[in-house]
Design an enzyme around this catalytic site. Structure first.
Site, PDB file in Angstrom:
ATOM      1  N   GLN A 281       2.127  -5.933  -3.138  1.00 47.11           N
ATOM      2  CA  GLN A 281       2.501  -6.001  -1.701  1.00 47.11           C
ATOM      3  C   GLN A 281       3.845  -5.292  -1.467  1.00 47.11           C
ATOM      4  O   GLN A 281       4.154  -4.364  -2.197  1.00 47.11           O
ATOM      5  CB  GLN A 281       2.530  -7.458  -1.213  1.00 47.11           C
ATOM      6  CG  GLN A 281       1.156  -8.112  -1.105  1.00 47.11           C
ATOM      7  CD  GLN A 281       0.697  -8.763  -2.378  1.00 47.11           C
ATOM      8  OE1 GLN A 281       1.464  -9.396  -3.075  1.00 47.11           O
ATOM      9  NE2 GLN A 281      -0.574  -8.626  -2.703  1.00 47.11           N
TER      10      GLN A 281
ATOM     11  N   ASP B 251       0.808  -1.225   0.000  1.00 50.25           N
ATOM     12  CA  ASP B 251       0.000   0.000   0.000  1.00 50.25           C
ATOM     13  C   ASP B 251       0.842   1.277   0.000  1.00 50.25           C
ATOM     14  O   ASP B 251       0.421   2.301   0.528  1.00 50.25           O
ATOM     15  CB  ASP B 251      -0.963   0.045   1.204  1.00 50.25           C
ATOM     16  CG  ASP B 251      -1.797  -1.207   1.312  1.00 50.25           C
ATOM     17  OD1 ASP B 251      -2.277  -1.663   0.271  1.00 50.25           O
ATOM     18  OD2 ASP B 251      -1.959  -1.724   2.432  1.00 50.25           O
TER      19      ASP B 251
ATOM     20  N   LYS C  12       2.173   2.235  -5.047  1.00 55.16           N
ATOM     21  CA  LYS C  12       2.936   1.786  -6.228  1.00 55.16           C
ATOM     22  C   LYS C  12       2.221   2.137  -7.524  1.00 55.16           C
ATOM     23  O   LYS C  12       2.854   2.376  -8.540  1.00 55.16           O
ATOM     24  CB  LYS C  12       3.154   0.268  -6.167  1.00 55.16           C
ATOM     25  CG  LYS C  12       4.065  -0.162  -5.042  1.00 55.16           C
ATOM     26  CD  LYS C  12       4.214  -1.662  -4.996  1.00 55.16           C
ATOM     27  CE  LYS C  12       3.009  -2.397  -4.476  1.00 55.16           C
ATOM     28  NZ  LYS C  12       2.663  -2.179  -3.088  1.00 55.16           N
TER      29      LYS C  12
ATOM     30  N   GLY D 144      -4.357  -4.533  -4.730  1.00 59.35           N
ATOM     31  CA  GLY D 144      -5.373  -3.635  -5.276  1.00 59.35           C
ATOM     32  C   GLY D 144      -4.777  -2.267  -5.461  1.00 59.35           C
ATOM     33  O   GLY D 144      -4.154  -1.743  -4.553  1.00 59.35           O
ATOM     34  N   HIS D 145      -4.867  -1.731  -6.670  1.00 52.32           N
ATOM     35  CA  HIS D 145      -4.476  -0.341  -6.817  1.00 52.32           C
ATOM     36  C   HIS D 145      -5.367   0.354  -7.818  1.00 52.32           C
ATOM     37  O   HIS D 145      -6.015  -0.279  -8.640  1.00 52.32           O
ATOM     38  CB  HIS D 145      -2.984  -0.200  -7.145  1.00 52.32           C
ATOM     39  CG  HIS D 145      -2.581  -0.765  -8.457  1.00 52.32           C
ATOM     40  ND1 HIS D 145      -1.757  -1.851  -8.558  1.00 52.32           N
ATOM     41  CD2 HIS D 145      -2.884  -0.389  -9.711  1.00 52.32           C
ATOM     42  CE1 HIS D 145      -1.579  -2.129  -9.833  1.00 52.32           C
ATOM     43  NE2 HIS D 145      -2.240  -1.262 -10.557  1.00 52.32           N
TER      44      HIS D 145
HETATM   45  P1  IMP Z   1      -2.606 -12.684   2.086  1.00 52.13           P
HETATM   46  O1  IMP Z   1      -1.697 -12.144   1.046  1.00 52.13           O
HETATM   47  O2  IMP Z   1      -4.058 -12.470   1.761  1.00 52.13           O
HETATM   48  O3  IMP Z   1      -2.287 -14.113   2.420  1.00 52.13           O
HETATM   49  O4  IMP Z   1      -2.349 -11.857   3.435  1.00 52.13           O
HETATM   50  C1  IMP Z   1      -1.121 -11.947   4.155  1.00 52.13           C
HETATM   51  C2  IMP Z   1      -0.710 -10.603   4.740  1.00 52.13           C
HETATM   52  O5  IMP Z   1      -0.358  -9.722   3.662  1.00 52.13           O
HETATM   53  C3  IMP Z   1      -1.824  -9.891   5.509  1.00 52.13           C
HETATM   54  O6  IMP Z   1      -1.231  -9.155   6.563  1.00 52.13           O
HETATM   55  C4  IMP Z   1      -2.416  -8.941   4.488  1.00 52.13           C
HETATM   56  O7  IMP Z   1      -3.042  -7.837   5.088  1.00 52.13           O
HETATM   57  C5  IMP Z   1      -1.142  -8.540   3.730  1.00 52.13           C
HETATM   58  N1  IMP Z   1      -1.411  -8.117   2.352  1.00 52.13           N
HETATM   59  C6  IMP Z   1      -1.709  -8.899   1.297  1.00 52.13           C
HETATM   60  N2  IMP Z   1      -1.866  -8.153   0.187  1.00 52.13           N
HETATM   61  C7  IMP Z   1      -1.643  -6.883   0.539  1.00 52.13           C
HETATM   62  C8  IMP Z   1      -1.611  -5.641  -0.189  1.00 52.13           C
HETATM   63  O8  IMP Z   1      -1.824  -5.574  -1.405  1.00 52.13           O
HETATM   64  N3  IMP Z   1      -1.324  -4.528   0.554  1.00 52.13           N
HETATM   65  C9  IMP Z   1      -1.042  -4.593   1.880  1.00 52.13           C
HETATM   66  N4  IMP Z   1      -1.055  -5.706   2.590  1.00 52.13           N
HETATM   67  C10 IMP Z   1      -1.344  -6.855   1.932  1.00 52.13           C
END
Ligand code: IMP
Length: 431
Positions: free
Chosen positions: A223, A13, A16, A40-41
């Site tokens: 991420q 977040d 990017k 998500g962006h």
């Molecule tokens: P997962 O990717 O859904 O398995 O989540 C694992 C961790 O990564 C959690 O703490 C989510 O909140 C974080 N996370 C996954 N995708 C994003 C993103 O696009 N932005 C910020 N945090 C993310």
């Protein structure tokens, strides 16, 4: 050979999408290499804001190719929704290419993500519940279903049958939930396969050919490095490699092709989900940054945790990514504070340390050592040149460059494309 990699240098977040949007204007090919629809962006194109999760932002340029690489995990339903949403808005999606080696997120992955999180109770990771972890688990366990398998009805039927029998045992016997039905899933996914078939190809070949032909290839990260499965705050991480190396393995290119690595950060830090966050603020300063910066998740709408800029974590990310430039967003959110703080080191059990501990209990005991700097009051949202920023804001940025050991390529002072101070164009590195 012209490649630029965009990588999140914090916990995701970082904004990017803004740098991707700027750099993709000159790119011929834009590639996503890891993650799935947990990302998500939003991209503003011709005055309209589009929210993307899986489709790379290159989709907005005529004659560009937007590639979903082998390292991405694909929920076909979510991808098709995105494709329909784009074409419904007049965006040409013929430039989309999907790797035949990318793994598919199945309904049992989404169910298991939820059940595993519930079972962890207080130790839950706080995932996006999109089935990302379980999809990568099957990939590593060598039972995953790839895009090329989905396109072959018999292969898909056999793999689904085998996997579903196994997953239903876990779903019913371990978690006490209802089993999933083969026919329902098979028919639904064959429908997706038929719609997606025309986009599927060997994207490693495509990307390497583009690089060999001196085309500009942008690798769009998802991420952030501190959520990297290897280098992040394990186990509170995502299940892919958002660090720059993931761009190579996830797109099927050699690491020697990636020279310019742009780390994206905020003027402060945020994270969603659980896990260590040494500079986290639990006071009204944190609340004020959250409101001013609209720090709520794009995918899950969760309020983000807020903290001061952490240069220990940043140096960790710089090393793990081989970062060559830093791109800093949301500087405008810090206007109006009497002082601003940067964490320059940690104190662990009475000793000053300059590395990011692997152990969660050590991280828990780390106390940030802050440098406090005078803030600035001015509205900086219309500033176009670095020299026109208030002196204290300039000092803050210079200190970040020193502590991050990386030069700034851009500084963003607002959400719009033209609210960006450009200090260096990363495409120039490879010319
Ligand atoms: P997962 O990717 O859904 O398995 O989540 C694992 C961790 O990564 C959690 O703490 C989510 O909140 C974080 N996370 C996954 N995708 C994003 C993103 O696009 N932005 C910020 N945090 C993310």
């Amino acid at each position: 050979m012209t490649a630029v990699v965009i990588v999140g240098s914090q916990w995701g977040d970082e904004g990017k999408g803004k740098m991707t949007d700027y750099l993709s204007q000159k790119a011929d090919v834009v590639v996503r290499s890891q993650g799935g629809n947990n990302a998500g962006h939003s991209i503003v194109f011709e005055g309209k804001k589009y929210a993307l999760r899986l489709v790379p932002s290159g989709i907005f340029g005529a004659h560009k190719q937007a590639v979903i690489g082998n390292g991405v995990v694909i929920n076909p339903k979510a991808l098709l929704q995105e494709i329909h949403y784009l074409s419904g808005n007049g965006i040409d999606t013929t430039g989309l290419r999907i790797s035949n080696r990318a793994h598919i997120t199945m309904p049992y992955h989404i169910a298991l993500d939820q059940y595993e999180e519930e079972a962890k109770g207080a130790n839950a990771v706080g995932t996006t519940k999109r089935g990302i972890g379980p999809t990568y688990m099957d990939k590593a366990a060598r039972i995953g279903i790839r895009m090329c398998d989905l396109l072959e009805h018999d292969t898909f039927a056999a793999k689904l049958k085998h996997n579903l029998a196994l997953k239903n045992k876990i779903i019913t016997k371990v978690y006490g939930k209802e089993p999933l039905q083969f026919d329902e899933i098979f028919n639904e996914y064959i429908g997706y396969a038929n719609e997606l078939r025309k986009y599927v190809t060997d994207t490693s070949l495509l990307v390497n050919n583009a690089l060999d032909a001196d085309k500009k290839v942008l690798f769009e990260g998802a991420q952030g490095t501190m959520l990297d499965l290897d280098e992040g705050t394990y186990p509170y991480v995502t299940s892919s490699n958002p660090a720059a190396g993931g761009a190579a393995t996830g797109a099927g290119v050699g690491p020697n092709k990636l020279q310019t690595i742009v780390g994206i950060c905020k003027a402060y830090c945020t994270r969603v989900g659980s896990g260590p966050f040494p500079t986290e603020l639990h006071d009204e300063i944190g609340d004020s940054i959250r409101e001013k910066g609209n720090e709520y998740g794009v995918v899950t709408h969760r309020p983000r945790r807020i903290g001061w800029f952490d240069s220990v974590a940043m140096r960790h990310a710089r090393r793990a990514d081989g970062m060559t430039w830093l791109s800093l967003n949301l500087l405008d959110v810090l206007s109006g504070f009497k002082t601003v703080k940067i964490c320059k080191a940690y104190e662990l059990d009475g000793k000053k340390i300059d590395y990011y501990p692997a152990s969660l209990s050590e991280l828990d005991r780390c106390k940030p050592i802050y440098e406090e700097m005078p803030g600035w009051d001015e509205d900086i949202t219309k500033v176009k040149k670095f020299e026109d920023l208030p002196k204290n804001a300039q000092n803050y940025l210079h200190r970040i460059e020193e502590l991050a050991q990386t030069k700034l390529a851009t500084v963003s002072v607002g959400p719009d494309r033209d609210q960006t101070i450009i200090l260096h164009d990363p495409w120039k590195d490879a010319e």
